[in-house]
Design a protein around this motif. Structure first.
Motif, short mmCIF file in Angstrom:
data_model
loop_
_atom_site.label_atom_id
_atom_site.label_comp_id
_atom_site.label_asym_id
_atom_site.label_seq_id
_atom_site.Cartn_x
_atom_site.Cartn_y
_atom_site.Cartn_z
N VAL A 8 34.98 28.48 43.40
CA VAL A 8 34.38 29.78 43.11
C VAL A 8 33.85 30.41 44.40
CG1 VAL A 8 32.46 30.93 41.93
CG2 VAL A 8 33.82 29.25 40.71
N ILE A 9 33.19 29.62 45.22
CA ILE A 9 32.65 30.13 46.49
C ILE A 9 33.78 30.57 47.41
CG2 ILE A 9 31.42 29.45 48.58
CD1 ILE A 9 29.70 27.62 46.71
N ALA A 10 34.82 29.74 47.54
CA ALA A 10 35.94 30.07 48.41
C ALA A 10 36.69 31.31 47.92
CB ALA A 10 36.89 28.88 48.52
N ALA A 11 36.83 31.46 46.61
CA ALA A 11 37.49 32.65 46.07
C ALA A 11 36.66 33.90 46.36
CB ALA A 11 37.71 32.50 44.57
N ALA A 22 39.44 37.82 43.09
CA ALA A 22 40.14 37.68 44.37
C ALA A 22 41.55 38.27 44.28
CB ALA A 22 40.20 36.21 44.78
N LEU A 23 42.19 38.10 43.14
CA LEU A 23 43.53 38.68 42.95
C LEU A 23 43.48 40.20 43.02
CD1 LEU A 23 46.53 38.43 42.36
CD2 LEU A 23 45.95 38.24 39.91
N VAL A 24 42.48 40.80 42.40
CA VAL A 24 42.33 42.27 42.47
C VAL A 24 42.17 42.71 43.92
CG1 VAL A 24 40.80 44.20 41.88
CG2 VAL A 24 41.43 42.54 40.13
N ALA A 25 41.33 42.01 44.66
CA ALA A 25 41.10 42.38 46.07
C ALA A 25 42.37 42.23 46.89
CB ALA A 25 39.97 41.53 46.66
#
Length: 138
Positions: A33-36, A79-82
């Motif tokens: 979660v942190i890395a994402a 993250a996928l959206v970004a």
């Protein structure tokens, strides 16, 4: 000065993806979660998609979407959206069969409602590319 800032953001994105692989290897959901989140923040500031493609961001996010914990799935969607602001990432996500990992999060019974919301946002981001639209309709 701008190239130094660009290099720093590219380094942040690469580091986030490397940490994501590391935490996935050890099944550390909190670390994932942190890395994402780190990847999400860096991706919004990237000028080019090179580092995301080189480091395999679409593949890593597909793996993250398959995690059973809702907070991990939400982090993956964000993250996928970004990352999907780049058409090449949208295209690579579809080519890697990411749609099959995302569709189950779209309102199937037993899915956390917040996961559904973020999965809808991710679907919208990926479907901006014609291949994404075709994959979702198929």
């Amino acid at each position: 000065m701008q190239s130094t800032a660009t290099s720093a953001v590219e380094s942040e994105a690469a580091d986030g993806l490397q940490r994501l692989r590391y935490f996935q290897h050890f099944s550390d959901a909190d670390g994932q979660v942190i890395a994402a989140g780190e990847l999400e923040r860096a991706a919004t500031r990237l000028l080019y998609d090179d580092v995301l493609l080189k480091e395999g961001a679409p593949r890593q996010l597909i793996l993250l979407l398959g995690h059973p914990r809702p907070d991990v799935q939400i982090a993956a969607c964000r993250a996928l959206v970004a990352c999907s602001r780049f058409p090449s990432i949208q295209q690579e996500f579809v080519a890697e069969n990411g749609v099959s990992a995302l569709v189950p999060l779209l309102g199937r019974s037993g899915v956390d409602p917040m996961v559904c919301v973020h999965a809808c946002l991710a679907t919208t981001a990926v479907a901006q590319h014609p291949e994404g639209q075709e994959a979702f309709t198929g």
